[in-house]
Design a protein around this motif. Structure first.
Motif, PDB file in Angstrom:
ATOM      1  N   ARG A  17       0.831  -1.212   0.000  1.00  0.00           N
ATOM      2  CA  ARG A  17       0.000   0.000   0.000  1.00  0.00           C
ATOM      3  C   ARG A  17       0.864   1.260   0.000  1.00  0.00           C
ATOM      4  O   ARG A  17       0.594   2.218  -0.736  1.00  0.00           O
ATOM      5  N   VAL A  18       1.908   1.255   0.809  1.00  0.00           N
ATOM      6  CA  VAL A  18       2.779   2.434   0.874  1.00  0.00           C
ATOM      7  C   VAL A  18       3.504   2.631  -0.455  1.00  0.00           C
ATOM      8  O   VAL A  18       3.599   3.750  -0.973  1.00  0.00           O
ATOM      9  N   THR A  19       4.017   1.534  -1.007  1.00  0.00           N
ATOM     10  CA  THR A  19       4.738   1.624  -2.275  1.00  0.00           C
ATOM     11  C   THR A  19       3.826   2.100  -3.393  1.00  0.00           C
ATOM     12  O   THR A  19       4.206   2.939  -4.218  1.00  0.00           O
ATOM     13  N   ARG A  20       2.591   1.567  -3.415  1.00  0.00           N
ATOM     14  CA  ARG A  20       1.643   1.969  -4.436  1.00  0.00           C
ATOM     15  C   ARG A  20       1.337   3.463  -4.347  1.00  0.00           C
ATOM     16  O   ARG A  20       1.315   4.175  -5.352  1.00  0.00           O
ATOM     17  N   ARG A  21       1.100   3.960  -3.125  1.00  0.00           N
ATOM     18  CA  ARG A  21       0.818   5.399  -2.965  1.00  0.00           C
ATOM     19  C   ARG A  21       1.986   6.246  -3.437  1.00  0.00           C
ATOM     20  O   ARG A  21       1.806   7.277  -4.093  1.00  0.00           O
ATOM     21  N   PHE A  22       3.197   5.818  -3.093  1.00  0.00           N
ATOM     22  CA  PHE A  22       4.383   6.572  -3.496  1.00  0.00           C
ATOM     23  C   PHE A  22       4.506   6.614  -5.019  1.00  0.00           C
ATOM     24  O   PHE A  22       4.744   7.679  -5.612  1.00  0.00           O
ATOM     25  N   LEU A  23       4.337   5.456  -5.673  1.00  0.00           N
ATOM     26  CA  LEU A  23       4.473   5.405  -7.125  1.00  0.00           C
ATOM     27  C   LEU A  23       3.390   6.216  -7.827  1.00  0.00           C
ATOM     28  O   LEU A  23       3.663   6.899  -8.820  1.00  0.00           O
ATOM     29  N   GLU A  24       2.167   6.140  -7.301  1.00  0.00           N
ATOM     30  CA  GLU A  24       1.085   6.912  -7.904  1.00  0.00           C
ATOM     31  C   GLU A  24       1.336   8.409  -7.771  1.00  0.00           C
ATOM     32  O   GLU A  24       1.135   9.161  -8.732  1.00  0.00           O
ATOM     33  N   GLN A  25       1.766   8.848  -6.586  1.00  0.00           N
ATOM     34  CA  GLN A  25       2.020  10.273  -6.394  1.00  0.00           C
ATOM     35  C   GLN A  25       3.199  10.743  -7.236  1.00  0.00           C
ATOM     36  O   GLN A  25       3.173  11.841  -7.808  1.00  0.00           O
TER      37      GLN A  25
ATOM     38  N   ASP B 224       3.040  13.665 -10.019  1.00  0.00           N
ATOM     39  CA  ASP B 224       3.939  14.821  -9.907  1.00  0.00           C
ATOM     40  C   ASP B 224       4.741  15.036 -11.182  1.00  0.00           C
ATOM     41  O   ASP B 224       5.072  16.176 -11.533  1.00  0.00           O
ATOM     42  N   GLN B 225       5.061  13.925 -11.864  1.00  0.00           N
ATOM     43  CA  GLN B 225       5.883  14.002 -13.070  1.00  0.00           C
ATOM     44  C   GLN B 225       5.060  14.046 -14.357  1.00  0.00           C
ATOM     45  O   GLN B 225       5.625  14.063 -15.452  1.00  0.00           O
TER      46      GLN B 225
END
Length: 290
Positions: free
Chosen positions: A54-62, A66-67
């Motif tokens: 869940r944490v990794t998914r949120r980071f990748l999505e954000q 952002d990019q």
């Protein structure tokens, strides 16, 4: 380590733990190294896996947002780093011959038997026509100079042979049978090739919407070699400077978590120098393909 919540709880982790997980993932640590401290702290393995995912998914999505990039989606992940060299595909044992992390490419040995390869060639050989590509601007299949093979499609579950191979692929890749398109069989004669391309559908093209409605994006490809050409016919990955030799019964798998060149999955079929090459391709979708 600071776990952020009571061990094993199915809840959001706090900012400190989330930052720790992201740091470990960005550093390239393998999944087991990220999970181990959580389990040592008393988390159940399932809860630890869920938290990291869940944490990794949120980071990748954000990061993608952002990019200005497409958001990544879940893709088949048949093996872990430095894992078993022999995999259980249900009715057959399959060997892992090579694995690249980026692009995500895995070479499998012995996915199909010689008899299965020969049977696919025999049935498909009676129904071949010049291969076409789907024009995402016009919305129709067209013959293209970059693709000089002959081919045909099987409907998913077309016969007992297709059903057996599709079930094996689903087990090997841990991806449902109904999330895949039917098998496509191609024949490349001397000099025939398929110039480098991507298998995902470009979301900016007008014809893509209709394709996505049938099961979402393509997220992975599996190319199975039905014979061994006398010379040439490699599957090439130009961005990785990597090529896979076409060996009867073997296969190359590659996944792409978003429709973007950043996946590194530009690939092609190099010209056949001598003899002919037969392949069967399976494309996997995000959702149920109809």
């Amino acid at each position: 380590m600071h776990a952020g919540v009571a061990p094993g709880q199915d809840t959001e982790v706090d900012e400190a733990l989330a930052a720790w997980i992201v740091d470990r993932v960005r550093a390239g640590e393998p999944p087991e190294a990220v999970l181990a401290p959580l389990v040592e702290d008393g988390w159940s393995e399932d809860a630890a896996i869920d938290a990291v995912e869940r944490v990794t998914r949120r980071f990748l999505e954000q990061h993608a947002l952002d990019q200005g990039l497409p958001v990544p989606v879940r893709v088949p992940a048949p093996i872990v780093g430095n894992g078993s060299a022999v995999l259980d595909a249900g009715d057959r044992r399959v060997h892992v011959l090579a694995s690249l992390l980026h692009p995500r490419v895995i070479v499998f040995g012995g996915l199909l038997s010689d008899d299965e390869c020969d049977a696919l060639v025999e049935v498909a050989g009676k129904r071949l026509s010049r291969s076409a590509t789907f024009n995402l601007d016009s919305g129709v299949d067209e013959v293209h100079e970059g693709r000089t093979s002959q081919g045909m499609f099987f409907e998913r579950g077309a016969d007992a042979l297709c059903r057996r191979i599709e079930a094996r692929i689903a087990t090997l890749l841990d991806w449902p049978v109904d999330h895949g398109e039917g098998l496509q069989v191609l024949r490349y004669g001397p000099g025939a090739q398929y110039r480098p391309h991507h298998d995902y559908f470009d979301p900016q093209r007008p014809g893509t919407k209709a394709l996505l409605a049938r099961g979402g994006q393509r997220v992975a490809s599996l190319v199975m070699y039905l014979n061994t050409p006398a010379c040439g016919g490699a599957t090439t990955f130009p961005d990785a400077r990597f090529e896979v030799a076409p060996v009867k019964g073997n296969a190359v798998f590659f996944s792409y978590d978003r429709p973007h060149p950043m996946t590194g999955t530009l690939h092609g079929g190099a010209p056949v120098v001598s003899g002919e090459k037969w392949v069967a391709t399976k494309w996997l979708r995000e959702r149920r393909y109809v």
